[in-house]
Motif scaffolding. Sequence first.
Motif, PDB file in Angstrom:
ATOM      1  N   LYS A 264      14.862  -2.172  -1.790  1.00  0.00           N
ATOM      2  CA  LYS A 264      15.005  -3.395  -2.590  1.00  0.00           C
ATOM      3  C   LYS A 264      16.407  -3.977  -2.503  1.00  0.00           C
ATOM      4  CE  LYS A 264      14.196  -5.130  -7.286  1.00  0.00           C
ATOM      5  NZ  LYS A 264      13.732  -4.766  -8.647  1.00  0.00           N
TER       6      LYS A 264
ATOM      7  N   CYS B  58       9.692  -7.765  -2.471  1.00  0.00           N
ATOM      8  CA  CYS B  58      10.922  -7.888  -3.259  1.00  0.00           C
ATOM      9  C   CYS B  58      11.732  -9.100  -2.814  1.00  0.00           C
ATOM     10  CB  CYS B  58      11.760  -6.619  -3.141  1.00  0.00           C
ATOM     11  SG  CYS B  58      11.059  -5.180  -3.971  1.00  0.00           S
TER      12      CYS B  58
ATOM     13  N   GLU C 198       6.953  -5.754 -10.711  1.00  0.00           N
ATOM     14  CA  GLU C 198       7.995  -6.557 -11.339  1.00  0.00           C
ATOM     15  C   GLU C 198       7.699  -6.851 -12.800  1.00  0.00           C
ATOM     16  OE1 GLU C 198      10.963  -7.740 -10.133  1.00  0.00           O
ATOM     17  OE2 GLU C 198      10.596  -6.419  -8.440  1.00  0.00           O
TER      18      GLU C 198
END
Length: 295
Positions: free
Chosen positions: A247, A287, A50
């Motif tokens: 995701k 996620c 991320e």
Amino acid sequence: MCDIVTNHWEMYFDTLMPLETLPRLLNVCESTIHSSLYRWNARRFQTSCEDSPVIFQYTLEGKGIFETGTESHELLPGMGFLIPSDDRNYCYYQPAGIENTQRVLWCNLKSEASCEMAREINRRFGYVFRIPRTTGVIARLRSYRSGEARRRTLSSVENAGLASELLYQLIRSREQAEPSTSDKALLEETLRFIGSREDYVLSVSELAEAVHVSREHLSRVFKKEMGVGPHQYMIQIKLEKAGDLLKTTARPVKDIAWSLGFTSPVHFSNLYRKWSGVSPRDYRNSCRILQQCKD
């Protein structure tokens, strides 16, 4: 680690009202690597997907080795690599058994889609680039070594312009060595065919038959222009697609595996773990946790 690496100078950039969708430089640094004990990769330092920046590293003096998991590149002066720092397949180190001190220039770039941008560049142009030390953007990056300040404030336009110029010069260095017309046409036809078969993992022989060339010729042209072989490229594309589905959807892992043409969910999970460092389920859970934290 100071006996292994010496950082001669480093400049951090504060950007006024950054344009989040455009790449920007976070820092630039010049270092000397003294020992073959030096080794850098995402597996070792557990880089988060991320928050990952993109790494550009350029050899000024000496020699280093850059590996992508399946390939090894010797980086001499005037050569550099670009890679998302969350790519767990790459590794950079100093070769052992020879007298070698490396001096390198490196920087981190970031945007909302910086890793996706770097992966697209890697797929199309490879990981390793040759650009002269006299190239304007290299000289400009090195110019930040003057003075004692360690931070510099840039406007959003200044920073985006500098980062974009670096990426432009890397891409331009590869496009100047254009493939022949026949090789380019073959590559374009092959990529179109791969894109049309999202639900099936083609073998190189099947792919070569579809575009009417030998397996050996296709592999040679594909690897020359794309930096990886056709099978590795197909698997990488499918794993990236799988990551997006994990995701953004709630589809079961086994359904994702079958829809992308993998021979079994177990085979898919093993490949995904090898590629990303985590299992598909663990990636999906991480996620979700990150999204909950944001909400």
